[in-house]
Design an enzyme around this catalytic site. Sequence first.
Site, PDB file in Angstrom:
ATOM      1  N   ARG A 225       8.074  93.289  -8.648  1.00  0.00           N
ATOM      2  CA  ARG A 225       8.329  92.602  -7.369  1.00  0.00           C
ATOM      3  C   ARG A 225       7.358  93.141  -6.305  1.00  0.00           C
ATOM      4  O   ARG A 225       7.160  94.344  -6.171  1.00  0.00           O
ATOM      5  CB  ARG A 225       9.768  92.841  -6.937  1.00  0.00           C
ATOM      6  CG  ARG A 225      10.144  92.230  -5.581  1.00  0.00           C
ATOM      7  CD  ARG A 225       9.999  93.206  -4.429  1.00  0.00           C
ATOM      8  NE  ARG A 225      10.556  92.689  -3.186  1.00  0.00           N
ATOM      9  CZ  ARG A 225      10.379  93.263  -1.999  1.00  0.00           C
ATOM     10  NH1 ARG A 225       9.683  94.364  -1.891  1.00  0.00           N
ATOM     11  NH2 ARG A 225      10.901  92.734  -0.919  1.00  0.00           N
ATOM     12  N   VAL A 226       6.774  92.246  -5.546  1.00  0.00           N
ATOM     13  CA  VAL A 226       5.894  92.639  -4.446  1.00  0.00           C
ATOM     14  C   VAL A 226       6.459  92.047  -3.171  1.00  0.00           C
ATOM     15  O   VAL A 226       6.857  90.879  -3.154  1.00  0.00           O
ATOM     16  CB  VAL A 226       4.451  92.116  -4.697  1.00  0.00           C
ATOM     17  CG1 VAL A 226       3.570  92.387  -3.487  1.00  0.00           C
ATOM     18  CG2 VAL A 226       3.859  92.758  -5.949  1.00  0.00           C
ATOM     19  N   GLY A 227       6.515  92.861  -2.126  1.00  0.00           N
ATOM     20  CA  GLY A 227       7.055  92.391  -0.850  1.00  0.00           C
ATOM     21  C   GLY A 227       5.971  91.854   0.067  1.00  0.00           C
ATOM     22  O   GLY A 227       4.848  91.552  -0.358  1.00  0.00           O
ATOM     23  N   ASP A 228       6.326  91.744   1.329  1.00  0.00           N
ATOM     24  CA  ASP A 228       5.382  91.233   2.332  1.00  0.00           C
ATOM     25  C   ASP A 228       4.294  92.237   2.687  1.00  0.00           C
ATOM     26  O   ASP A 228       3.202  91.863   3.117  1.00  0.00           O
ATOM     27  CB  ASP A 228       6.152  90.896   3.620  1.00  0.00           C
ATOM     28  CG  ASP A 228       6.827  92.147   4.192  1.00  0.00           C
ATOM     29  OD1 ASP A 228       7.566  92.828   3.430  1.00  0.00           O
ATOM     30  OD2 ASP A 228       6.604  92.473   5.370  1.00  0.00           O
TER      31      ASP A 228
ATOM     32  N   THR B 114       8.367  94.813   9.222  1.00  0.00           N
ATOM     33  CA  THR B 114       9.271  95.522   8.319  1.00  0.00           C
ATOM     34  C   THR B 114      10.538  94.691   8.178  1.00  0.00           C
ATOM     35  O   THR B 114      10.896  93.937   9.075  1.00  0.00           O
ATOM     36  CB  THR B 114       9.580  96.943   8.836  1.00  0.00           C
ATOM     37  OG1 THR B 114      10.523  97.569   7.964  1.00  0.00           O
ATOM     38  CG2 THR B 114      10.148  96.947  10.245  1.00  0.00           C
ATOM     39  N   GLY B 115      11.190  94.829   7.039  1.00  0.00           N
ATOM     40  CA  GLY B 115      12.416  94.067   6.808  1.00  0.00           C
ATOM     41  C   GLY B 115      12.404  93.431   5.432  1.00  0.00           C
ATOM     42  O   GLY B 115      11.751  93.936   4.515  1.00  0.00           O
TER      43      GLY B 115
ATOM     44  N   THR C 210       9.772 100.007   6.024  1.00  0.00           N
ATOM     45  CA  THR C 210       8.340 100.145   5.749  1.00  0.00           C
ATOM     46  C   THR C 210       7.789 101.007   6.853  1.00  0.00           C
ATOM     47  O   THR C 210       8.149 100.818   8.018  1.00  0.00           O
ATOM     48  CB  THR C 210       7.627  98.771   5.822  1.00  0.00           C
ATOM     49  OG1 THR C 210       8.101  97.956   4.757  1.00  0.00           O
ATOM     50  CG2 THR C 210       6.121  98.906   5.700  1.00  0.00           C
TER      51      THR C 210
HETATM   52  N1  ASP Z   1       9.235  94.760   3.867  1.00  0.00           N
HETATM   53  C1  ASP Z   1       9.391  95.709   2.808  1.00  0.00           C
HETATM   54  C2  ASP Z   1       9.599  95.010   1.526  1.00  0.00           C
HETATM   55  O1  ASP Z   1      10.332  94.047   1.484  1.00  0.00           O
HETATM   56  C3  ASP Z   1      10.479  96.680   3.027  1.00  0.00           C
HETATM   57  C4  ASP Z   1      10.885  96.879   4.442  1.00  0.00           C
HETATM   58  O2  ASP Z   1      10.116  96.899   5.346  1.00  0.00           O
HETATM   59  O3  ASP Z   1      12.078  97.041   4.706  1.00  0.00           O
HETATM   60  O4  ASP Z   1       9.067  95.469   0.538  1.00  0.00           O
END
Ligand code: ASP
Length: 290
Positions: free
Chosen positions: A178-181, A201-202, A150
């Site tokens: 799908r929605v992330g953090d 991020t992650g 991210t």
């Molecule tokens: N956190 C983001 C998600 O899961 C992607 C990332 O930062 O790696 O959508």
Amino acid sequence: MAAAVGTWAFSMPAVRKMGSLLKKGAGATDSLQEAMAEIENNEETGQYLVGRGGYPNKDGLVQCDAAIMEGLPSRFGAVAALHGIATPLAVARKVMDKSSHSLLVGKGAMAFAKEEGFVIEENEHMLSKHSTDAYQEYLGKKASLHGHDTLGLIALDVHGNITVGVSTSGSPFKYPGRVGDSPLPGCGLYADYQVGAAAATGEGDKIMCFCPCFHVILLMKQGLSPKEACESVLKHITYQVGLENMFELGIIAMNMKGETGAASSVQFTYCVWSQENDSIEQLIQSPSQQ
Ligand code: ASP
């Protein structure tokens, strides 16, 4: 004193851009949005799962999540599962500035963007050769690609305003919708004008269960430095899930003095600009010792 920080090595040009704008007196939010858009709209950096050139979902559609939060109370806007727009953070900003809502998703987010004058592009224009090839490979093997990135940026301007923004095309080949953090306040980002800001991020599906960015702000409010706060949150989550189950999580934070820090469960690079010597540093954060 102005300052800027960004997640991952590929944030370097964005952090540089924010620095050049902030030192001329530009506002934190405008500087961040302009810097973010340059990366979001560049299909080369799409390989890091941001904006144009980002990896599509399992149906081949590039769906992006983005959010922006200013330090002042209730100044937040986000979009999720938005497709056809290469600069999703700009739409999130419009949600913050122009709508009575905070988070718009999918078709509703697209309709809002259209009303605000954004051009909706065909999905094929959102894909790059790199992401198309990766998708073809995914279709062939039906294997999911593990990898997350991210672009998270934090800007503090000379007037004392702080803003955090995040943008991502999310988990590669994710389930549609799908929605992330990233677009969730407290999870992917948080800002408080009395304390500072944080971005994560992650692995978003896991990160969102822990509200790590809000937690970092609470700890900084209690007097911890950005680094101490990020480390403490990472330690807390690792303790909760167990070392063997710990997932990919990188956090950056900045306080209102412009001091920055980070912690990560994996090797993580972040970029920092400080007004004092007008220089950018690329810092490598080793996985924190638990
Ligand atoms: N956190 C983001 C998600 O899961 C992607 C990332 O930062 O790696 O959508």
